[in-house]
Scaffold this motif. Structure first.
Motif, PDB file in Angstrom:
ATOM      1  N   UNK A   1     -29.579 -27.359  -5.204  1.00 21.27           N
ATOM      2  CA  UNK A   1     -29.072 -27.996  -3.985  1.00 21.27           C
ATOM      3  C   UNK A   1     -30.221 -28.244  -3.006  1.00 21.27           C
ATOM      4  N   UNK A   2     -31.114 -27.271  -2.884  1.00 18.44           N
ATOM      5  CA  UNK A   2     -32.277 -27.457  -2.021  1.00 18.44           C
ATOM      6  C   UNK A   2     -33.138 -28.629  -2.474  1.00 18.44           C
ATOM      7  N   UNK A   3     -33.309 -28.775  -3.792  1.00 22.81           N
ATOM      8  CA  UNK A   3     -34.077 -29.893  -4.336  1.00 22.81           C
ATOM      9  C   UNK A   3     -33.405 -31.224  -4.002  1.00 22.81           C
TER      10      UNK A   3
ATOM     11  N   UNK B   1     -37.575 -24.305   3.603  1.00 32.81           N
ATOM     12  CA  UNK B   1     -37.914 -22.932   3.239  1.00 32.81           C
ATOM     13  C   UNK B   1     -38.025 -22.055   4.480  1.00 32.81           C
ATOM     14  N   UNK B   2     -38.627 -22.597   5.531  1.00 37.58           N
ATOM     15  CA  UNK B   2     -38.784 -21.827   6.770  1.00 37.58           C
ATOM     16  C   UNK B   2     -37.426 -21.476   7.377  1.00 37.58           C
ATOM     17  N   UNK B   3     -36.496 -22.434   7.390  1.00 40.67           N
ATOM     18  CA  UNK B   3     -35.160 -22.164   7.934  1.00 40.67           C
ATOM     19  C   UNK B   3     -34.451 -21.104   7.102  1.00 40.67           C
ATOM     20  N   UNK B   4     -34.584 -21.193   5.787  1.00 40.85           N
ATOM     21  CA  UNK B   4     -33.929 -20.230   4.891  1.00 40.85           C
ATOM     22  C   UNK B   4     -34.479 -18.827   5.118  1.00 40.85           C
ATOM     23  N   UNK B   5     -35.802 -18.721   5.249  1.00 43.66           N
ATOM     24  CA  UNK B   5     -36.431 -17.402   5.428  1.00 43.66           C
ATOM     25  C   UNK B   5     -36.071 -16.820   6.790  1.00 43.66           C
ATOM     26  N   UNK B   6     -36.223 -17.618   7.847  1.00 42.73           N
ATOM     27  CA  UNK B   6     -35.932 -17.129   9.201  1.00 42.73           C
ATOM     28  C   UNK B   6     -34.447 -16.795   9.351  1.00 42.73           C
TER      29      UNK B   6
END
Length: 334
Positions: free
Chosen positions: A241-243, A133-138
């Motif tokens: 896909x993230x799951x 989640x952090x990589x996706x947000x950043x």
């Protein structure tokens, strides 16, 4: 033409499957303790409690199964991450998922004295999810949204962040350092079958979801606009896909620690052999991932025998030149 292509694909998958089975057999037979095919056969058909039979049943068999399962999971996770991000360098190791899972496990050991295998599994999943989640947000900050370069930089930053936190905890907690140092380098030595049994349901769910999703991934690979035009719910698809990545990468880290490069190297090898159709690519990548990790683990037993090199060191040795090649090739095009 399609029949010829599919026949070629089937032959490749059959060959790799045979290689995987042979490597599993070699993993059970080969090692510091001298054993043979006949002795291995007798260990399962007429167990006599000897030291050799005990090693085969309680050490080498679990090790072979864990290597195959973890290698398969990391390779499939790499395929899905590369397709989702359209980034040739995407993998659980590069994008911080492994580092996040490792940090969570070290925190659980250091601060909460967690020792339960099931607790390790859930903690590892949580760390993997937070890191992803952090990589996706950043990586999504800015007008252009997620681009291959931005998400790679975000992944490197999150990996460095969690790795620094992990090292900081270990520096101040020598007891935790002794307990997890070998695990942090990525190793399947000494892992018990119970560890695989604990995470296997989650890995199995990840594998099945990955196989079911292959037709939709073929559409997603053509671009979000095309996928939306064909009626796919792109947001839900990306969440799934993230799951899948969290289940496969988190479960793998819980068992074997953060083993790198499998998720980068294998998808590219599989594409070169079988093409980009995910219906064929995902099964082949899984088989190749299991085979590569088994081969790396067998090699790790002999380099400094009677001591062993952590298998994560072996995969890094194999994967680093390939990573450099892909990085130069991928970003030169960009």
């Amino acid at each position: 033409m399609d029949k010829i292509l599919n026949s070629k694909r089937i032959i490749i998958i059959v060959i790799v499957t045979i290689a995987l089975i042979l490597l599993m057999g070699m993993s059970i037979i080969l090692g510091y303790t001298d054993t043979s095919m006949m002795l291995t056969y007798e260990a399962f058909t007429s167990f006599d409690g000897s030291n050799e039979h005990l090693i085969i049943q309680t050490v080498r068999l679990p090790r072979a199964l864990i290597a195959a399962g973890v290698g398969t999971s990391l390779a499939i996770a790499g395929v899905y991450m590369q397709t989702l991000t359209k980034n040739p360098l995407a993998s659980p190791g590069i994008f911080g998922v492994n580092a996040g899972a490792s940090f969570a496990v070290v925190c659980a050991i250091s601060f909460f004295n967690v020792s339960s295998l099931s607790a390790f599994t859930w903690v590892s999943f949580l760390g993997a999810a937070v890191a992803a989640l952090a990589v996706y947000v950043v990586g999504g900050v800015g007008r252009q949204g997620l681009t291959p370069m931005k998400i790679t930089l975000a992944g490197a930053a999150i990996t460095a962040l969690f790795s620094s936190f992990t090292q900081g905890i270990l520096v101040t907690n020598e007891a935790a350092l002794d307990e997890v140092l070998f695990w942090l380098s990525g190793s399947i030595q000494g892992r018990k079958l119970e560890m695989l049994v604990t995470v296997f349901p989650y890995l199995l769910i990840g594998w099945l979801l990955a196989l079911v999703m292959t037709p939709m991934m073929n559409v997603l690979a053509m671009g979000d606009d095309v996928a939306k035009g064909l009626g796919l719910k792109v947001g839900l698809l990306k969440l799934t896909v993230g799951l899948i990545v969290i289940l496969l990468a988190g479960g793998s880290v819980a068992v074997a620690g953060p083993i790198g490069f499998i998720g980068i190297v294998i998808p590219h090898i599989a594409r070169s052999l079988i093409g980009t159709d995910h219906r064929w690519l995902v099964p082949l990548a899984g088989l190749l991932g299991g085979a590569l990790l088994l081969a790396a683990d067998i090699g790790a037993r002999y380099i400094v025998m009677p001591q062993e090199v952590p298998v994560g060191v072996m995969t890094a040795f194999i994967g680093t030149p390939f990573f450099i090649y892909i990085a130069r090739k991928g970003f030169n095009k960009g």
